[in-house]
Motif scaffolding. Structure first.
Motif, PDB file in Angstrom:
ATOM      1  N   ARG A   1      32.213  44.140  39.146  1.00  0.00           N
ATOM      2  CA  ARG A   1      32.582  43.047  39.838  1.00  0.00           C
ATOM      3  C   ARG A   1      34.047  42.393  39.554  1.00  0.00           C
ATOM      4  O   ARG A   1      34.277  42.362  38.457  1.00  0.00           O
ATOM      5  CB  ARG A   1      31.650  41.986  39.892  1.00  0.00           C
ATOM      6  N   VAL A   2      34.752  42.222  40.613  1.00  0.00           N
ATOM      7  CA  VAL A   2      36.217  41.671  40.511  1.00  0.00           C
ATOM      8  C   VAL A   2      36.112  40.433  41.307  1.00  0.00           C
ATOM      9  O   VAL A   2      35.617  40.482  42.501  1.00  0.00           O
ATOM     10  CB  VAL A   2      37.256  42.608  40.898  1.00  0.00           C
ATOM     11  N   ILE A   3      36.269  39.347  40.843  1.00  0.00           N
ATOM     12  CA  ILE A   3      36.133  38.012  41.560  1.00  0.00           C
ATOM     13  C   ILE A   3      37.537  37.564  42.162  1.00  0.00           C
ATOM     14  O   ILE A   3      38.413  37.943  41.376  1.00  0.00           O
ATOM     15  CB  ILE A   3      35.665  36.651  40.374  1.00  0.00           C
ATOM     16  N   ALA A   4      37.476  37.367  43.308  1.00  0.00           N
ATOM     17  CA  ALA A   4      38.570  37.023  44.258  1.00  0.00           C
ATOM     18  C   ALA A   4      40.123  37.939  43.934  1.00  0.00           C
ATOM     19  O   ALA A   4      40.927  37.586  43.485  1.00  0.00           O
ATOM     20  CB  ALA A   4      39.209  35.651  43.779  1.00  0.00           C
TER      21      ALA A   4
ATOM     22  N   LYS B   1      39.831  40.968  34.522  1.00  0.00           N
ATOM     23  CA  LYS B   1      39.406  40.638  35.773  1.00  0.00           C
ATOM     24  C   LYS B   1      38.160  41.546  36.416  1.00  0.00           C
ATOM     25  O   LYS B   1      37.470  40.801  37.108  1.00  0.00           O
ATOM     26  CB  LYS B   1      40.529  41.072  36.709  1.00  0.00           C
TER      27      LYS B   1
ATOM     28  N   PRO C   1      35.899  36.634  48.249  1.00  0.00           N
ATOM     29  CA  PRO C   1      35.631  36.256  47.076  1.00  0.00           C
ATOM     30  C   PRO C   1      35.093  37.167  45.910  1.00  0.00           C
ATOM     31  O   PRO C   1      35.010  36.597  44.851  1.00  0.00           O
ATOM     32  CB  PRO C   1      34.038  35.336  47.541  1.00  0.00           C
ATOM     33  N   LYS C   2      34.826  38.167  46.175  1.00  0.00           N
ATOM     34  CA  LYS C   2      34.278  39.034  45.211  1.00  0.00           C
ATOM     35  C   LYS C   2      34.525  40.701  45.836  1.00  0.00           C
ATOM     36  O   LYS C   2      34.312  40.930  47.026  1.00  0.00           O
ATOM     37  CB  LYS C   2      33.138  38.891  44.461  1.00  0.00           C
ATOM     38  N   TYR C   3      34.558  41.537  44.836  1.00  0.00           N
ATOM     39  CA  TYR C   3      34.441  42.934  45.402  1.00  0.00           C
ATOM     40  C   TYR C   3      33.644  43.596  44.218  1.00  0.00           C
ATOM     41  O   TYR C   3      33.875  43.724  42.997  1.00  0.00           O
ATOM     42  CB  TYR C   3      35.868  43.668  45.289  1.00  0.00           C
ATOM     43  N   ASP C   4      32.515  44.384  44.623  1.00  0.00           N
ATOM     44  CA  ASP C   4      31.630  45.021  43.784  1.00  0.00           C
ATOM     45  C   ASP C   4      31.907  46.486  43.855  1.00  0.00           C
ATOM     46  O   ASP C   4      32.222  47.021  44.991  1.00  0.00           O
ATOM     47  CB  ASP C   4      30.407  44.796  44.040  1.00  0.00           C
TER      48      ASP C   4
ATOM     49  N   GLN D   1      34.415  42.340  35.751  1.00  0.00           N
ATOM     50  CA  GLN D   1      33.187  42.105  34.895  1.00  0.00           C
ATOM     51  C   GLN D   1      32.243  43.233  35.136  1.00  0.00           C
ATOM     52  O   GLN D   1      31.901  43.536  36.388  1.00  0.00           O
ATOM     53  CB  GLN D   1      32.525  40.840  35.444  1.00  0.00           C
TER      54      GLN D   1
END
Length: 146
Positions: free
Chosen positions: A112-115, A85, A121-124, A87
């Motif tokens: 980064r985590v998508i959704a 999950k 939408p994402k979390y950095d 990246q």
């Protein structure tokens, strides 16, 4: 007559310029001696993180220790990295510490985590990773924790 004087005056300048260029070349040659063991391991660690963040998984896998690669195929590694999950999106070298044939190299890694949750939408984020590198058969290799 003026042309002759012009060439007489510039000839010493050309010799000085040539001398300065030659001196600069010699000094730069002295500055680029053989790389130290620390330089080599840091370079390999940076190259591995560049491969991870650019998603060049075959290249990233090639930095893993021979023991890891004998137990995990490049396909297994690729599946593991692609199904995470998280990246990895950036890396910045921080510092390192070495003892004989073992080094710890620290990187500040952006991820980064998508959704991660509905409506987001994402979390950095960023995390400090301490990578262990070991020297085996004259080569530095990345040794994962597990």
């Amino acid at each position: 007559m003026i042309t002759t004087q012009l060439f007489r005056n510039t000839a010493p300048l050309a010799r000085v310029a040539a001398f300065l260029v030659a001196l600069a070349v010699l000094l730069s040659a002295c500055a680029t001696g053989p790389a130290s063991e620390d330089d080599i391991v840091v370079q390999r660690a940076q190259e591995r993180w560049e491969a991870v963040t650019s998603r060049d998984l075959e290249k990233a896998y090639s930095y893993y220790s021979p023991g890891y690669r004998s137990a995990h195929s490049v396909i297994d590694y690729g599946v593991t990295m692609r199904t995470r999950k998280v990246q990895y999106i950036s890396s910045e070298y921080m510092d390192h510490a070495c003892e004989e044939s073992r080094c710890t190299v620290r990187f500040l890694v952006g991820w980064r985590v998508i959704a991660p949750i509905p409506g987001m939408p994402k979390y950095d984020g960023k995390h400090i990773f301490e990578d262990t590198w070991v020297k085996t058969s004259g080569e530095w290799w990345f040794l994962p924790e597990n």
